[in-house]
Design a protein around this motif. Sequence first.
Motif, PDB file in Angstrom:
ATOM      1  N   LEU A 228       0.993  -1.165   0.276  1.00 29.44           N
ATOM      2  CA  LEU A 228       0.088  -0.007  -0.199  1.00 29.44           C
ATOM      3  C   LEU A 228       0.839   1.331   0.028  1.00 29.44           C
ATOM      4  O   LEU A 228       0.549   2.344   0.126  1.00 29.44           O
ATOM      5  N   THR A 229       2.270   1.292  -0.252  1.00 29.83           N
ATOM      6  CA  THR A 229       2.994   2.573   0.004  1.00 29.83           C
ATOM      7  C   THR A 229       2.461   3.444  -1.000  1.00 29.83           C
ATOM      8  O   THR A 229       2.542   4.650  -0.433  1.00 29.83           O
ATOM      9  N   THR A 230       2.129   3.147  -2.162  1.00 30.49           N
ATOM     10  CA  THR A 230       1.897   4.284  -3.211  1.00 30.49           C
ATOM     11  C   THR A 230       0.683   4.818  -2.965  1.00 30.49           C
ATOM     12  O   THR A 230       0.411   6.039  -3.569  1.00 30.49           O
ATOM     13  N   VAL A 231      -0.094   4.392  -2.048  1.00 27.00           N
ATOM     14  CA  VAL A 231      -1.729   4.932  -2.121  1.00 27.00           C
ATOM     15  C   VAL A 231      -1.928   5.332  -0.572  1.00 27.00           C
ATOM     16  O   VAL A 231      -2.777   6.016  -0.429  1.00 27.00           O
ATOM     17  N   ALA A 232      -1.224   4.729   0.431  1.00 24.40           N
ATOM     18  CA  ALA A 232      -1.698   4.911   1.747  1.00 24.40           C
ATOM     19  C   ALA A 232      -1.885   6.503   2.304  1.00 24.40           C
ATOM     20  O   ALA A 232      -2.713   6.848   2.961  1.00 24.40           O
ATOM     21  N   LYS A 233      -1.173   7.323   1.543  1.00 25.71           N
ATOM     22  CA  LYS A 233      -1.155   8.677   2.132  1.00 25.71           C
ATOM     23  C   LYS A 233      -2.674   9.469   1.753  1.00 25.71           C
ATOM     24  O   LYS A 233      -3.215   9.904   2.313  1.00 25.71           O
ATOM     25  N   SER A 234      -2.854   9.113   0.286  1.00 23.38           N
ATOM     26  CA  SER A 234      -4.043   9.786  -0.164  1.00 23.38           C
ATOM     27  C   SER A 234      -5.237   9.063   0.230  1.00 23.38           C
ATOM     28  O   SER A 234      -6.255   9.428   0.365  1.00 23.38           O
ATOM     29  N   TYR A 235      -5.233   7.596   0.531  1.00 21.26           N
ATOM     30  CA  TYR A 235      -6.326   6.749   0.568  1.00 21.26           C
ATOM     31  C   TYR A 235      -6.641   6.851   2.195  1.00 21.26           C
ATOM     32  O   TYR A 235      -7.792   6.615   2.353  1.00 21.26           O
ATOM     33  N   ILE A 236      -5.707   7.027   3.208  1.00 21.29           N
ATOM     34  CA  ILE A 236      -5.876   7.041   4.384  1.00 21.29           C
ATOM     35  C   ILE A 236      -5.616   8.339   5.095  1.00 21.29           C
ATOM     36  O   ILE A 236      -6.578   9.155   5.477  1.00 21.29           O
ATOM     37  N   PHE A 237      -4.421   8.682   5.165  1.00 22.13           N
ATOM     38  CA  PHE A 237      -3.812   9.726   5.780  1.00 22.13           C
ATOM     39  C   PHE A 237      -4.466  11.083   5.539  1.00 22.13           C
ATOM     40  O   PHE A 237      -4.754  11.975   6.355  1.00 22.13           O
ATOM     41  N   ASP A 238      -4.718  11.585   4.015  1.00 22.58           N
ATOM     42  CA  ASP A 238      -5.202  12.647   3.929  1.00 22.58           C
ATOM     43  C   ASP A 238      -6.562  12.790   4.016  1.00 22.58           C
ATOM     44  O   ASP A 238      -6.940  13.995   3.896  1.00 22.58           O
TER      45      ASP A 238
END
Length: 276
Positions: A228-238
């Motif tokens: 999930l490295t490439t999507v974790a920021k936009s998918y969850i954190f943001d």
Amino acid sequence: MLRRFVLCRLAPCLVLGLALLLTAAPSFAAETIGVLLLHGKNPGSPQNPGLQSIRTKLEADGMRVRVPDMPWSANRYIDGDWAKAMGEVKSNIDTLRSAGATKIVVLGHSIGCAGALSFAATRGGVDALVLMAPGHVPYYYYNAQQQGPNGAVRASIDEARALVAAGQGDTKRDFKDNNQGKALSVRLTAAQYLSYFDPNGEAEMGEMAKKVPAGTPSLLIIGDDDPLTTVAKSYIFDRLPPSPKSVYQTIKGTHVSVLQSSREEIATWIKQALAS
């Protein structure tokens, strides 16, 4: 008479001083931090060495810690519906509070992150979140490339939806799961399965992140070799509510190894995030 006069003259000052001391006391009172660690999905368990390493560090720093055996563990995979899992989270938090915890942190690994987000979003009472290598992604199981395990999970979701719509939500089947690219089978009722795998449900991190109470500080750590490295920021954190204390961090490691390598950072961040 002189002694009585002096005491009478001093009494108002003593009372005022005591009142000021009591008023100021709460700002100096030390908080007791309780941390609930939620392990990953089968073959995950409370015995995960990484989680136990984090537990040792947090307890050494004076925090109260619980690492329960959750319904998605290797021992119980999967026991009941998502609501049952959230009930167990509440029970463990209540135990931490009964043991003196005044601040509550829920730290999840993999599907434990889904549990942490879901509880904070729908039940509340969480002062900070730590999300380690988030996993269990119904949205992607259903909508991402359908080769391999994802296709089987999508078919199971459609089957479970059809059974529930037909009034057969209590019907048990062998449904499909995808755990880090590994195909698994799980025997549940259609309604229980949907409670874990509905792309719009309470176990879906992308949906729950948007509903976490405003101001909740969150730490998300993921390895550079995690799926999930490439999507974790936009998918969850943001999607989490903004907080000046929230941190997103990518470190070297895999979905599992990040636990062992992050315990110092986790302990430091928790203390800073909950400092008054």
